[in-house]
Motif scaffolding. Structure first.
Motif, short mmCIF file in Angstrom:
data_model
loop_
_atom_site.label_atom_id
_atom_site.label_comp_id
_atom_site.label_asym_id
_atom_site.label_seq_id
_atom_site.Cartn_x
_atom_site.Cartn_y
_atom_site.Cartn_z
N UNK A 92 -41.00 29.94 2.16
CA UNK A 92 -42.22 29.37 1.82
C UNK A 92 -43.25 31.63 1.52
N UNK A 93 -43.49 31.56 2.43
CA UNK A 93 -44.25 32.87 3.00
C UNK A 93 -43.50 33.87 2.50
N UNK A 94 -42.17 33.51 2.52
CA UNK A 94 -41.42 35.35 2.31
C UNK A 94 -40.93 34.66 0.75
N UNK A 95 -41.28 33.62 0.70
CA UNK A 95 -40.71 33.86 -1.51
C UNK A 95 -41.93 34.09 -1.94
N UNK A 96 -43.15 34.11 -1.81
CA UNK A 96 -44.92 34.18 -1.96
C UNK A 96 -44.41 36.11 -2.44
N UNK A 97 -43.37 36.52 -0.76
CA UNK A 97 -44.23 37.91 -0.49
C UNK A 97 -43.08 38.51 -1.28
N UNK A 98 -41.59 38.02 -1.59
CA UNK A 98 -40.97 38.55 -2.55
C UNK A 98 -41.72 38.36 -4.03
N UNK A 99 -41.85 37.68 -4.28
CA UNK A 99 -42.48 37.08 -5.74
C UNK A 99 -43.18 38.12 -6.05
N UNK A 100 -43.83 38.84 -5.56
CA UNK A 100 -45.42 39.81 -5.42
C UNK A 100 -44.53 41.12 -5.60
N UNK A 101 -43.72 41.20 -4.93
CA UNK A 101 -42.67 42.35 -4.61
C UNK A 101 -41.98 42.86 -5.70
N UNK A 102 -41.46 41.94 -6.55
CA UNK A 102 -40.67 41.64 -7.97
C UNK A 102 -39.65 41.32 -8.08
N UNK A 103 -39.11 40.83 -6.68
CA UNK A 103 -37.76 40.18 -6.62
C UNK A 103 -37.95 38.36 -7.65
N UNK A 104 -36.59 38.88 -7.99
CA UNK A 104 -36.18 37.70 -8.84
C UNK A 104 -36.35 36.53 -7.63
N UNK A 105 -36.17 35.12 -8.30
CA UNK A 105 -35.88 33.78 -7.78
C UNK A 105 -34.51 34.05 -6.77
N UNK A 106 -33.63 34.17 -8.01
CA UNK A 106 -32.12 34.55 -7.19
C UNK A 106 -32.13 35.21 -6.10
N UNK A 107 -32.85 36.62 -6.32
CA UNK A 107 -32.41 37.62 -5.67
C UNK A 107 -33.54 37.15 -4.21
N UNK A 108 -34.16 36.27 -4.18
CA UNK A 108 -35.56 35.90 -3.15
C UNK A 108 -34.23 35.17 -2.16
N UNK A 109 -33.15 33.97 -3.31
CA UNK A 109 -32.49 33.01 -2.41
C UNK A 109 -31.53 34.02 -2.18
N UNK A 110 -30.97 34.64 -1.93
CA UNK A 110 -29.56 36.01 -1.29
C UNK A 110 -30.66 36.42 -0.25
N UNK A 111 -31.94 36.53 0.10
CA UNK A 111 -32.19 37.17 1.53
C UNK A 111 -32.33 35.78 2.21
N UNK A 112 -33.62 34.20 1.83
CA UNK A 112 -33.69 33.84 3.10
C UNK A 112 -32.47 32.71 3.25
N UNK A 113 -31.95 31.98 4.26
CA UNK A 113 -31.40 32.24 4.73
C UNK A 113 -31.37 30.77 4.47
N UNK A 114 -30.27 29.22 4.48
CA UNK A 114 -30.18 27.91 4.37
C UNK A 114 -30.40 27.51 5.31
#
Length: 717
Positions: A156-178
């Protein structure tokens, strides 16, 4: 103000405090147990606990809740013969507790008792719910842990950080592992594998982490939150225009990029990270930061500048905080830490029992000056991949600690003892041993400690059980200091089949160091008294575990017979030996079915239970199945060497996965003995279907372990 002064006076006087985490702990151990103890908290410059008696009540006294919990555990083990462990965190207490006949005090000048490795969060904890976490935090307190890694919910920390940096939801999910691969994402080894995660996963893990850190803080256990290590998505240069370096590949997976300390946005991004982290989970006095873990390339990176930038960002978030770093292979790089201030860095000597880096000249990973001016913790790693198997280095753990403590340089900067296993819930004895070290002022011997442990473990003093454990303690649990191997002596049942197969995983580095016949004799001794201790939870768990090991030892011997028969061209003998080998796998499967802890169904059920929809349940089950078999895709499994790294001797997977591989292999050898041309087996093609299957495995124990154990012993001996 008057109430505050009164409270402080009561504390300093050692008056009982009923409303404390200890009350909840005792009630979870046994309902009504809190009424049988008097809990007293007293000020002290050093951590201590005392056991005492007032009337018919036992007094547990200490300087804080963790010290008190440690004292409670000591009392239960060594006075009441009650051992709380992963296989049972609750136990009935007698109506009248055994009296403490003489006041007993233990103290330590070492301030830290640390717990957990990044890998533990994936190999053991990937699918835990709050009920399981609550038990683990109780276990931590009972074992003196006051500093613990706390990684849950970092997604969740990284989701919020990347969202604020302009990453899309799909791009965030490509970064965060399962769910089953979070550890290696957070150690900068890979991106996205095991995902994409549904929105509900982020929300669930965030809520869970809030409960975890709240309970830790109630006990006084300091959570070590994940700090900012310079990690950014691999496409950060293209997406954000950042100045990054490429750390390369890890086992064929592309690593995240490293943000160069000279980049003008380093301060902005690190500040954003800590802001989002604090918003969710609060600030911490300790942050885990491990850039360039396990071979990450540092080409083109000014390590001195990187270390200073990472430290500066952390101190900006919390000036009182300490950077916690894992000493593994070349990490932490000397140029990165040598110019940091003493007291700002705490190094975990991750594999002290095997590859100490604190300055032991006999070590393979010897650092001449240890960690220089920096404080460090003596850690036991012990387990790799969450593998099942008896293993320990008893003498090395004991003597290594006291040697480090007495060392002219390392002893001055030693600040504690830690547990850093890749997987837990096995070999409980070794963890008990390691966590008692700081509370025992004088060096002690393996045999004397083991004798008291066996009495505590089973609540009895039985000659057969003592004999069994002395055999284990002097053999399989006493790998010599100079033997370098990653955890247990791996079972050939779990290895990809071959004629000369020896270990299951790629990096085990196994070498024979014990007599397999002693394991079999220990199993026979335990079965000989099994009727007497039927219903004793700890005994039944150990009976299954030791006999499981004996079956694995028999399997290793039988596999050699299979190979010899094949090479001799003796088809009847080959068929007889191979069938016997396969029968041993099925016997082990049947034995392990009797305990839920040894069933693959427990792992898969836990994974599926976290899903809210059929699709989520399927994703989590796939994560669970892949991790313990192929680990990665075809390239990562084969060329990357990850297949079978997290192999498990568990009921269900033995019968349906490992048995299948060996039978298929034996069938090809039979055809070759018949003179037929047979193509080489594509093992990944055999393995992948199981990772995608959804057949049901139950977590419920089946059969009586004592009866099954007797049946197996007749087969073995």
């Amino acid at each position: 103000m008057k109430k505050l002064l009164l409270l402080l006076c009561l504390l300093s006087a050692g008056v009982s405090m009923s409303a404390s985490p200890i009350t909840g702990l005792l009630e979870r151990i046994d309902k009504g147990a809190s009424k049988k103890f008097i809990i007293e908290q007293q000020k002290s410059d050093t951590d201590f606990f005392e056991l005492d008696q007032k009337g018919d009540k036992v007094v547990i006294r200490g300087n804080n809740y963790v010290s008190i919990a440690t004292g409670l555990n000591w009392y239960l083990k060594y006075h009441a013969g009650i051992h709380l462990s992963w296989n049972g965190m609750a136990a009935p207490l007698p109506a009248t507790l055994p009296a403490v006949k003489q006041k007993e005090r233990h103290e330590t000048t070492l301030p830290y008792r640390y717990d957990l490795n990044y890998c533990t969060f994936s190999y053991s904890m990937a699918f835990w719910d709050w009920n399981r976490w609550e038990k683990e935090i109780d276990w931590m307190a009972l074992h003196g842990i006051n500093l613990s890694l706390a990684l849950t919910g970092t997604e969740s920390v990284w989701k919020n950080v990347l969202d604020k940096l302009g990453y899309t939801k799909a791009e965030i999910n490509e970064f965060v592992a399962g769910p089953a691969f979070t550890a290696w994402w957070l150690m900068n080894n890979l991106e996205g594998w095991g995902g994409p995660n549904p929105d509900s996963w982020y929300a669930q893990q965030e809520a869970l982490q809030k409960k975890i850190v709240k309970r830790m803080r109630e006990y006084g256990i300091e959570p070590v939150l994940p700090g900012y290590c310079g990690m950014v998505p691999h496409n950060a240069k293209e997406k954000l225009g950042l100045n990054v370096s490429d750390p390369g590949l890890w086992c064929s997976y592309r690593r995240p990029a490293f943000l160069q300390p000279e980049d003008e946005r380093f301060d902005e991004i690190s500040t954003l990270y800590y802001k989002e982290l604090a918003k969710l989970y609060g600030k911490s006095d300790f942050y885990a930061i491990d850039p360039f873990h396990e071979g990450g390339s540092t080409d083109g990176v000014n390590l001195d500048a990187a270390g200073k930038a990472i430290m500066r960002a952390m101190k900006k978030a919390n000036p009182k905080s300490t950077w916690v770093a894992q000493a593994w292979q070349a990490n932490p790089r000397t140029p990165m830490i040598e110019n940091l201030n003493a007291g700002d860095l705490l190094v975990l000597d991750l594999h002290s029992e095997c590859r100490p880096q604190w300055g032991d000249p006999s070590s393979e990973w010897y650092r001449k000056n240890g960690y220089g001016q920096h404080e460090w913790v003596y850690c036991m790693l012990l387990n790799f991949g969450g593998n099942i198997g008896l293993h320990g280095k008893m003498d090395a753990v004991i003597n290594g600690f006291y040697d480090a403590k007495a060392d002219a340089h390392a002893g001055q900067t030693l600040r504690g003892v830690g547990l850093t296993p890749e997987g837990i819930e096995n070999n409980a004895m070794m963890y008990e041993l390691a966590m008692e070290l700081p509370w025992r002022a004088e060096r002690f011997t393996r045999n004397e400690w083991l004798e008291s442990y066996v009495r505590a473990r089973y609540g009895v003093d039985d000659e057969a059980l003592q004999q069994a454990w002395q055999l284990l303690g002097g053999g399989i649990y006493n790998s010599p200091k100079d033997k370098i191997q990653q955890g247990t002596h791996e079972s050939v049942f779990c290895a990809r089949p071959g004629l000369d197969v020896y270990q299951a995983s790629s990096w085990s580095e196994m070498k024979d160091y014990y007599n397999p016949q002693e394991v079999m004799e220990a199993a026979r001794l335990m079965v000989s008294v099994a009727d007497k201790y039927k219903g004793n939870n700890n005994f039944e768990f150990d009976l299954v575990d030791v006999l499981r090991q004996a079956l694995a030892e028999k399997g290793r011997l039988m596999q050699k017979a299979v190979t010899a028969a094949y090479r001799a061209g003796d088809k009847p003998l080959f068929e007889l030996a191979s069938q016997r080998f396969l029968q041993l796998i099925l016997l082990q499967d049947k034995l392990l079915a009797t305990r839920s802890e040894f069933r693959v169904g427990s792992w898969i059920e836990a994974a599926r239970s976290l899903g809210n929809t059929p699709e989520e349940k399927a994703l989590y089950e796939w994560n669970a199945r892949v991790q313990i078999t192929t680990w990665g895709n075809r390239v990562a499994a084969n060329q990357g060497g990850l297949r079978d790294y997290a192999h498990k001797e568990w009921n269900g997977i033995l019968k349906d996965f490992y048995y299948m591989r060996w039978k298929t292999f034996f069938d090809t050898l039979t055809q070759k003995l018949d003179g037929k041309q047979v193509p080489e087996l594509d093992f990944y093609a055999l393995e992948e279907p199981w990772t995608k299957a959804t057949d049901i495995y139950s977590s419920k124990a089946e059969g009586d372990c004592v009866s099954v154990a007797k049946e197996i012993v007749k087969e073995l001996f």
